[in-house]
Write a protein that holds these residues in place. Structure first.
Motif, PDB file in Angstrom:
ATOM      1  N   GLN A 346      -7.189  16.744   9.067  1.00 52.92           N
ATOM      2  CA  GLN A 346      -7.259  17.264  10.429  1.00 52.92           C
ATOM      3  C   GLN A 346      -5.927  17.852  10.871  1.00 52.92           C
ATOM      4  OE1 GLN A 346      -9.986  17.538  12.213  1.00 52.92           O
ATOM      5  NE2 GLN A 346      -8.944  18.465  13.955  1.00 52.92           N
ATOM      6  N   GLY A 347      -4.817  17.282  10.377  1.00 55.27           N
ATOM      7  CA  GLY A 347      -3.488  17.764  10.741  1.00 55.27           C
ATOM      8  C   GLY A 347      -3.232  19.191  10.300  1.00 55.27           C
ATOM      9  N   PHE A 348      -3.960  19.650   9.273  1.00 54.44           N
ATOM     10  CA  PHE A 348      -3.795  21.026   8.781  1.00 54.44           C
ATOM     11  C   PHE A 348      -5.038  21.872   9.038  1.00 54.44           C
ATOM     12  CE2 PHE A 348      -0.874  18.577   6.003  1.00 54.44           C
ATOM     13  CZ  PHE A 348       0.298  19.252   6.302  1.00 54.44           C
ATOM     14  N   SER A 349      -5.815  21.480  10.036  1.00 50.90           N
ATOM     15  CA  SER A 349      -7.093  22.167  10.274  1.00 50.90           C
ATOM     16  C   SER A 349      -6.947  23.442  11.095  1.00 50.90           C
ATOM     17  CB  SER A 349      -8.077  21.217  10.972  1.00 50.90           C
ATOM     18  OG  SER A 349      -7.573  20.848  12.252  1.00 50.90           O
ATOM     19  N   ASP A 350      -5.830  23.592  11.796  1.00 53.70           N
ATOM     20  CA  ASP A 350      -5.661  24.746  12.683  1.00 53.70           C
ATOM     21  C   ASP A 350      -4.639  25.720  12.108  1.00 53.70           C
ATOM     22  OD1 ASP A 350      -5.442  26.574  14.707  1.00 53.70           O
ATOM     23  OD2 ASP A 350      -4.820  25.148  16.257  1.00 53.70           O
ATOM     24  N   PRO A 351      -5.078  26.869  11.596  1.00 51.66           N
ATOM     25  CA  PRO A 351      -4.136  27.839  11.021  1.00 51.66           C
ATOM     26  C   PRO A 351      -3.120  28.381  12.021  1.00 51.66           C
ATOM     27  CG  PRO A 351      -6.401  28.355  10.378  1.00 51.66           C
ATOM     28  CD  PRO A 351      -6.475  27.312  11.457  1.00 51.66           C
ATOM     29  N   ARG A 352      -3.383  28.186  13.318  1.00 49.83           N
ATOM     30  CA  ARG A 352      -2.437  28.668  14.330  1.00 49.83           C
ATOM     31  C   ARG A 352      -1.261  27.725  14.515  1.00 49.83           C
ATOM     32  NH1 ARG A 352      -6.872  29.098  18.917  1.00 49.83           N
ATOM     33  NH2 ARG A 352      -7.223  27.053  17.957  1.00 49.83           N
ATOM     34  N   SER A 353      -1.348  26.533  13.955  1.00 50.14           N
ATOM     35  CA  SER A 353      -0.258  25.562  14.076  1.00 50.14           C
ATOM     36  C   SER A 353       0.965  26.054  13.311  1.00 50.14           C
ATOM     37  CB  SER A 353      -0.698  24.206  13.528  1.00 50.14           C
ATOM     38  OG  SER A 353       0.410  23.335  13.384  1.00 50.14           O
ATOM     39  N   PRO A 354       2.164  25.881  13.851  1.00 49.31           N
ATOM     40  CA  PRO A 354       3.373  26.360  13.150  1.00 49.31           C
ATOM     41  C   PRO A 354       3.600  25.665  11.814  1.00 49.31           C
ATOM     42  CG  PRO A 354       3.960  25.006  15.052  1.00 49.31           C
ATOM     43  CD  PRO A 354       2.494  25.279  15.160  1.00 49.31           C
ATOM     44  N   ASN A 355       3.033  24.472  11.630  1.00 53.44           N
ATOM     45  CA  ASN A 355       3.243  23.729  10.394  1.00 53.44           C
ATOM     46  C   ASN A 355       2.072  23.863   9.419  1.00 53.44           C
ATOM     47  OD1 ASN A 355       5.756  22.645  11.276  1.00 53.44           O
ATOM     48  ND2 ASN A 355       4.659  21.166  12.528  1.00 53.44           N
ATOM     49  N   TRP A 356       1.132  24.765   9.716  1.00 54.77           N
ATOM     50  CA  TRP A 356      -0.023  24.938   8.829  1.00 54.77           C
ATOM     51  C   TRP A 356       0.411  25.544   7.504  1.00 54.77           C
ATOM     52  CZ3 TRP A 356      -2.583  29.047   6.438  1.00 54.77           C
ATOM     53  CH2 TRP A 356      -3.866  28.751   5.956  1.00 54.77           C
ATOM     54  N   ALA A 357      -0.215  25.067   6.421  1.00 60.06           N
ATOM     55  CA  ALA A 357       0.050  25.603   5.087  1.00 60.06           C
ATOM     56  C   ALA A 357      -1.225  25.449   4.272  1.00 60.06           C
ATOM     57  CB  ALA A 357       1.205  24.862   4.420  1.00 60.06           C
ATOM     58  N   PHE A 358      -1.673  26.514   3.644  1.00 63.75           N
ATOM     59  CA  PHE A 358      -2.940  26.429   2.926  1.00 63.75           C
ATOM     60  C   PHE A 358      -2.845  25.464   1.745  1.00 63.75           C
ATOM     61  CE2 PHE A 358      -0.943  29.967   0.552  1.00 63.75           C
ATOM     62  CZ  PHE A 358      -1.239  29.635  -0.764  1.00 63.75           C
ATOM     63  N   GLY A 359      -1.660  25.352   1.134  1.00 64.27           N
ATOM     64  CA  GLY A 359      -1.497  24.424   0.023  1.00 64.27           C
ATOM     65  C   GLY A 359      -1.566  22.967   0.473  1.00 64.27           C
ATOM     66  N   ASP A 360      -0.948  22.653   1.619  1.00 68.48           N
ATOM     67  CA  ASP A 360      -1.000  21.288   2.133  1.00 68.48           C
ATOM     68  C   ASP A 360      -2.412  20.923   2.582  1.00 68.48           C
ATOM     69  OD1 ASP A 360       1.706  21.059   1.655  1.00 68.48           O
ATOM     70  OD2 ASP A 360       2.293  21.519   3.715  1.00 68.48           O
ATOM     71  N   LEU A 361      -3.126  21.884   3.156  1.00 67.33           N
ATOM     72  CA  LEU A 361      -4.513  21.631   3.546  1.00 67.33           C
ATOM     73  C   LEU A 361      -5.346  21.316   2.306  1.00 67.33           C
ATOM     74  CD1 LEU A 361      -6.915  21.587   5.487  1.00 67.33           C
ATOM     75  CD2 LEU A 361      -7.032  24.083   5.275  1.00 67.33           C
ATOM     76  N   ALA A 362      -5.227  22.135   1.281  1.00 66.09           N
ATOM     77  CA  ALA A 362      -6.002  21.905   0.067  1.00 66.09           C
ATOM     78  C   ALA A 362      -5.626  20.580  -0.594  1.00 66.09           C
ATOM     79  CB  ALA A 362      -5.797  23.057  -0.904  1.00 66.09           C
ATOM     80  N   GLY A 363      -4.327  20.264  -0.618  1.00 65.67           N
ATOM     81  CA  GLY A 363      -3.897  19.002  -1.208  1.00 65.67           C
ATOM     82  C   GLY A 363      -4.454  17.804  -0.468  1.00 65.67           C
ATOM     83  N   SER A 364      -4.441  17.862   0.864  1.00 59.24           N
ATOM     84  CA  SER A 364      -4.972  16.744   1.648  1.00 59.24           C
ATOM     85  C   SER A 364      -6.484  16.631   1.483  1.00 59.24           C
ATOM     86  CB  SER A 364      -4.590  16.904   3.127  1.00 59.24           C
ATOM     87  OG  SER A 364      -5.130  18.094   3.672  1.00 59.24           O
ATOM     88  N   GLN A 365      -7.177  17.743   1.287  1.00 57.40           N
ATOM     89  CA  GLN A 365      -8.625  17.703   1.050  1.00 57.40           C
ATOM     90  C   GLN A 365      -8.937  17.083  -0.311  1.00 57.40           C
ATOM     91  OE1 GLN A 365      -9.129  21.889   1.736  1.00 57.40           O
ATOM     92  NE2 GLN A 365     -10.047  21.603   3.758  1.00 57.40           N
ATOM     93  N   CYS A 366      -8.124  17.393  -1.312  1.00 55.62           N
ATOM     94  CA  CYS A 366      -8.308  16.768  -2.629  1.00 55.62           C
ATOM     95  C   CYS A 366      -8.033  15.268  -2.561  1.00 55.62           C
ATOM     96  CB  CYS A 366      -7.401  17.428  -3.664  1.00 55.62           C
ATOM     97  SG  CYS A 366      -7.885  19.107  -4.134  1.00 55.62           S
ATOM     98  N   ASP A 367      -7.013  14.869  -1.791  1.00 56.87           N
ATOM     99  CA  ASP A 367      -6.718  13.440  -1.630  1.00 56.87           C
ATOM    100  C   ASP A 367      -7.884  12.719  -0.960  1.00 56.87           C
ATOM    101  OD1 ASP A 367      -4.236  13.801  -2.777  1.00 56.87           O
ATOM    102  OD2 ASP A 367      -3.181  13.974  -0.872  1.00 56.87           O
TER     103      ASP A 367
END
Length: 442
Positions: A346-367
């Protein structure tokens, strides 16, 4: 097939001999001289999908009427691409008073900006001027901001070019002491990003070499935070190269060096230490490092690296992601951890967030998929990893592929491996890296 080749074949152009007359006509219209590509170069563009160097791009765009990014986009066989041409796009396209299309004005304007940048850099060949440093400041800030948000292929050429510009200034210009430190700082930042790029392309040897360059520049800049950061990058490279012992060594070395720093670099090194310890099965160190990072978070004072952002800051959502990953690597999968993993996603769910990163989102989804799998929820695991498996090939970097393959490995040792959902998921993950990583070609 690349849209570039599709566009050429639609015009009956299939060989370098077919290509050159059209290219020369476009170059002549633009007033370009001495920019004929060699036949081998053209073959690389057409048959191997290599992206042309910057000097050749204006004529190619003029020749085919589409931007370079569109031309170097894969299109499925048998499909009809719907890219909008830069000229003649539509009768209703916005036009300037003189009848020149707005897109064409933007294209020629971008070329003028590039020429102006080159002029400014060359103008300061005897002494680096403040305008040149300001120009580089803007470009470094842009590259740092977009690196976690865009596929590497979109920024690789600009990243290498900007790094080269800084190196040339350091190597061949007279600079004041204050400028020397600033340029070395920029060189360290850019070399850090280039090293990360090589890591994303799964070239750990080049990544480590470029990290050492970054470390040398950081030392010349006398910047303790950047020096510690390069130890973290060495740990990251070793982590994704399946060398957990080396990853732990570099993270520990950096954590010790960053112990007195108040920014977030020290927290990142502790997170890296915990992840490496998890692969080594050292649960006690995992807990100690993560607890130390949690305690230090309350005392953080953002420094210049945190202000830079991107890969140079360790946001709270990324800290949670690293903490969850360490637990997942230990094989845990209880409800409490599953809730934390969902929070990390959820922390990486909003691409408008300044800390969003597609790699971190994918990594957290795999975890999250791993943790659900360890908890016996194969359907939930399949749901968690679905967005990762649907990523376009442009985003399938080394870290994302390795993270997905960890889920497959866990699935193979799970009782769910014989279930229909488990079999389908395993087959999908096996196919996932087949076309990877869609990064800079050639």
């Amino acid at each position: 097939m690349l849209f570039f080749r599709h566009a050429l074949e639609g015009r009956g152009i299939r060989t370098p001999e077919d290509f050159l007359p059209h290219y020369r006509g476009a170059a002549e219209r633009l007033g370009l001289e001495n920019v004929d590509p060699a036949p081998k170069t053209i073959e690389g563009w057409i048959y191997e999908g290599r992206k042309p160097q910057r000097a050749f791009r204006p004529a190619i765009v003029e020749m085919l009427g589409y931007c370079i990014d569109d031309l170097w986009t894969e299109v499925p066989e048998g499909s009809t691409p719907n890219f909008v041409p830069l000229t003649g796009a539509s009768p209703t396209a916005l036009r300037a008073d003189a009848g020149v299309e707005l897109n064409e004005m933007k294209r020629t304007g971008a070329m003028a900006v590039q020429r102006a940048k080159d002029f400014l850099l060359d103008k300061d060949r005897q002494m680096v001027g403040d305008d040149t440093l300001g120009l580089l400041d803007d470009e470094v800030a842009r590259l740092v901001a977009v690196y976690p948000r865009e596929p590497l292929s979109a920024i690789w050429d600009d990243l290498l070019e900007t790094q080269d510009q800084v190196f040339r200034l350091l190597d061949g210009h007279r600079v004041r002491p204050s400028q020397l430190r600033d340029l070395n700082f920029k060189a360290a930042v850019l070399s850090f990003l280039v090293a990360k790029g090589f890591n994303d392309m799964e070239v750990p040897q080049h990544a480590m070499t470029m990290t050492r360059v970054a470390a040398s520049c950081a030392k010349d800049a006398e910047h303790p935070g950047l020096i510690a950061l390069t130890d973290g990058l060495k740990s990251l490279i070793a982590y994704w190269a399946d060398r957990p012992g080396d990853a732990y060594h570099y993270a520990s070395q950096g954590a010790e060096a960053a112990a007195g720093l108040r920014g977030t670099v020290g927290l990142w090194l502790l997170g890296l230490q915990a992840r490496a310890a998890a692969i080594l099965g050292d649960e006690e160190t995992v807990r100690a490092a993560n607890q130390k990072a949690a305690d230090r978070r309350e005392r953080v004072l953002p420094d210049d690296l945190d202000q830079l952002g991107g890969l140079f800051t360790y946001a709270p959502e990324k800290q949670l992601y690293y903490s969850v990953e360490a637990e997942a690597l230990l094989g845990h999968g209880d409800e409490r951890l599953a809730a934390q993993a969902e929070q990390a996603v959820q922390g990486f769910s909003d691409p408008r967030s300044p800390n969003w990163a597609f790699g971190d989102l994918a990594g957290s989804q795999c975890d999250l998929a791993l943790i659900r799998l360890f908890g016996g929820d194969v359907d939930g695991a399949a749901e968690a990893i679905r967005p990762v498996l649907d990523l376009p090939v442009t985003h399938r970097n080394n870290g994302i592929v390795v993270s997905a393959l960890r889920v497959r490995q866990a699935l193979m040792s799970s009782s769910a491996r014989t279930a229909l959902v488990g079999q389908d998921l395993r087959a999908e993950i096996e196919a996932f890296p087949a076309s990877r990583p869609a990064l800079p070609r050639g």
